[in-house]
Enzyme design. Sequence first.
Site, PDB file in Angstrom:
ATOM      1  N   GLY A 176       2.611   2.528  -2.538  1.00 46.21           N
ATOM      2  CA  GLY A 176       2.621   3.227  -3.816  1.00 46.21           C
ATOM      3  C   GLY A 176       3.597   2.695  -4.834  1.00 46.21           C
ATOM      4  O   GLY A 176       3.971   3.419  -5.765  1.00 46.21           O
ATOM      5  N   GLY A 187       0.776  -1.237   0.000  1.00 42.86           N
ATOM      6  CA  GLY A 187       0.000   0.000   0.000  1.00 42.86           C
ATOM      7  C   GLY A 187       0.798   1.272   0.000  1.00 42.86           C
ATOM      8  O   GLY A 187       0.236   2.356   0.164  1.00 42.86           O
ATOM      9  N   THR A 208       3.149   0.195  -7.137  1.00 39.05           N
ATOM     10  CA  THR A 208       2.479   0.063  -8.429  1.00 39.05           C
ATOM     11  C   THR A 208       2.072   1.427  -8.977  1.00 39.05           C
ATOM     12  O   THR A 208       2.098   1.648 -10.192  1.00 39.05           O
ATOM     13  CB  THR A 208       1.242  -0.839  -8.290  1.00 39.05           C
ATOM     14  OG1 THR A 208       1.633  -2.080  -7.687  1.00 39.05           O
ATOM     15  CG2 THR A 208       0.609  -1.125  -9.627  1.00 39.05           C
ATOM     16  N   GLU A 247     -10.502  -0.417  30.599  1.00 37.76           N
ATOM     17  CA  GLU A 247     -10.079   0.699  29.739  1.00 37.76           C
ATOM     18  C   GLU A 247      -9.584   1.873  30.577  1.00 37.76           C
ATOM     19  O   GLU A 247      -8.654   2.579  30.168  1.00 37.76           O
ATOM     20  CB  GLU A 247     -11.239   1.138  28.843  1.00 37.76           C
ATOM     21  CG  GLU A 247     -11.754   0.068  27.896  1.00 37.76           C
ATOM     22  CD  GLU A 247     -10.672  -0.435  26.952  1.00 37.76           C
ATOM     23  OE1 GLU A 247      -9.703   0.296  26.701  1.00 37.76           O
ATOM     24  OE2 GLU A 247     -10.789  -1.575  26.482  1.00 37.76           O
TER      25      GLU A 247
END
Length: 657
Positions: free
Chosen positions: A240, A238, A242, A459
């Site tokens: 870049g 992902g 290509t 949390e």
Amino acid sequence: MANTKNSNKKPKFSPYWIYAIILAVFFGIQIFSGGFGGQNGNETTPADFFSFLKDGDVKNVEIVNNREARVYLTTEASQKEIHKKTRPGGMFPSVGPVPNYRFEFGDLKLFQEEINKINQENNLNVPIAFKTESNAWGEFLISLLPFILIIGVWIFIMRRMSAGGSGGAGGQIFNIGKSKAKLFDEKTDTKTSFKDVAGLEGAKEEVQEIVDFLKFPEKYTSLGGKIPKGALLVGPPGTGKTLLAKAVAGEAKVPFFSLSGSDFVEMFVGVGASRVRDLFKQAKEKSPSIIFIDEIDAIGRARGKANFSGSNDERENTLNQLLTEMDGFGTNTNVIVLAATNRADVLDGALMRAGRFDRQIYVDLPDVRERKEIFEVHLRPLKKDDSLDIEFLAKQTPGFSGADIANVCNEAALIAARKGKKSVNKQDFLDAVDRIVGGLEKKNKIITPEEKRAVAFHEAGHATISWMLEHAAPLVKVTIVPRGRSLGAAWYLPEERLIVRPEQMLDEMCAALGGRAAEKVIFDKISTGALSDLEKVTKQARAMVTIYGLSDQVGNLTYYDSSGQSEYGFTKPYSEQTAELIDKEISAIIEEQYQRAIKILEANKDKLTQLAEVLLEKEVIFKDNLEKIFGKRKFEKAETLQIDSESPALSAADEEE
């Protein structure tokens, strides 16, 4: 001489005669089955027939195959004006008497009863004859049709094979050995350019130089320089790689061949090598040219590794042919090979050497400046709010790749459309990051009050520890609304560090264990909710000991193999005694941080409880809620992004399974 050449030429094959034969067969079936010329009479209906019968116009009725009635009129009736247009005729002369009408009826018994009834009522005596017909010629032609079709298809295939035989590698059936590369040239409408590639300045400079060399070769050859034979784009998915290749295709005014590494792979032996030969043959014919192979690891894996069954012989043959074409006898330097992979560690050493891939261009995850540029590219088609701060969005997405940012922009547009907005604002982008990182909210998920209270304190424990420790990532948002597979989540905005020190890793581990520590302090019980926390800290502790050499007991050693081709195979690269030492050291590091988290929470038990109660009431709390309870964070840095509750910053989520 010209006449001799013309006389030796083979007549051009035309497949249309096959279709003509098939049409002739259908035509013959129609003729012999009586489909043309009205030889079996004109169509009518049972109601009209019964009307003709009552009027005394019917001479006799012939029933064929118990389903069709053929009607013969009397001589006087055939002269009536209503029946003149029904006189039989056709393309061919008929043999024997021809019926005036024909029609199909339903039940034979009812049909006969109706005729007998009309005969009795009108004092008529119209005879009924029964007849069985079989169309021998029609059945014969129908039986021949499958054979004609098979012969036609066979002739068509043979002609395709002979036509492909003149193309060298395409001589195999259906041209299976020909390259599947897609050709882009100066006439092709390729709209992507370097302007569409945001960030990646170093990588763009490298590939732009290749394009520049092809456009102006004398600029480099005048100094004795040679064009690189290949460039390998390496980086996480992902980022870049290509897209860079697409920009090269748009910028270069030379033929550009694009295909995937899997396009060479086929079940037939020798096809991969044949396709490689055909690809380079086409590229050399159109040189200077560029070949782009995406996901080259499909054929470029290291040879001879784990070859137990011999199943990768075909892949190795394909790789051998690729190596020969790139740098072997008779290679052409006017063909440049670009390739992309996110697994450079598994590629064969012969493929990576200089002379084949001279350059390895690393395409890394974008930093905050590059993320801003990427956002600007993907925000162009969106109807965004005028007050949208792109720099703010870039700071909220640390660790996001270009593909992730494109997904965020698209998801934000979908969220805004779902809410009926006219433009996309900042909150839509924050909700999009929430959706991508944490998953879809499940407010209707059934959860008991006891479980909800346990999640709230879990949390709150994360939030408390991260607020108290200097090197823990600053907390941004805490929620107990279930998302995806988690019952609650905490979002942080981590610093983008190039190097990490031991105290930073330990503080992050302590914050991750804050949830389980809070359960222990408040309920004196622990649960399975800390699964993802334990997975995270175990990986961090193991990395400290076995990869980064940050352990006092094991020392300055690493067992990490950056090549991915460890010579040890399935055995561990250390002794059993060292393995025991590593296990003890990992356990000691985790246990130390767990006890540290318990001490911090016991010292702030009242504030922890107060924070959990606020979380139970509001379900979602932000940074300002923690400031009201704990006061301003002691270790707050000037450059740390300030976030209010209306526009929370979102980043990686710490999920509770």
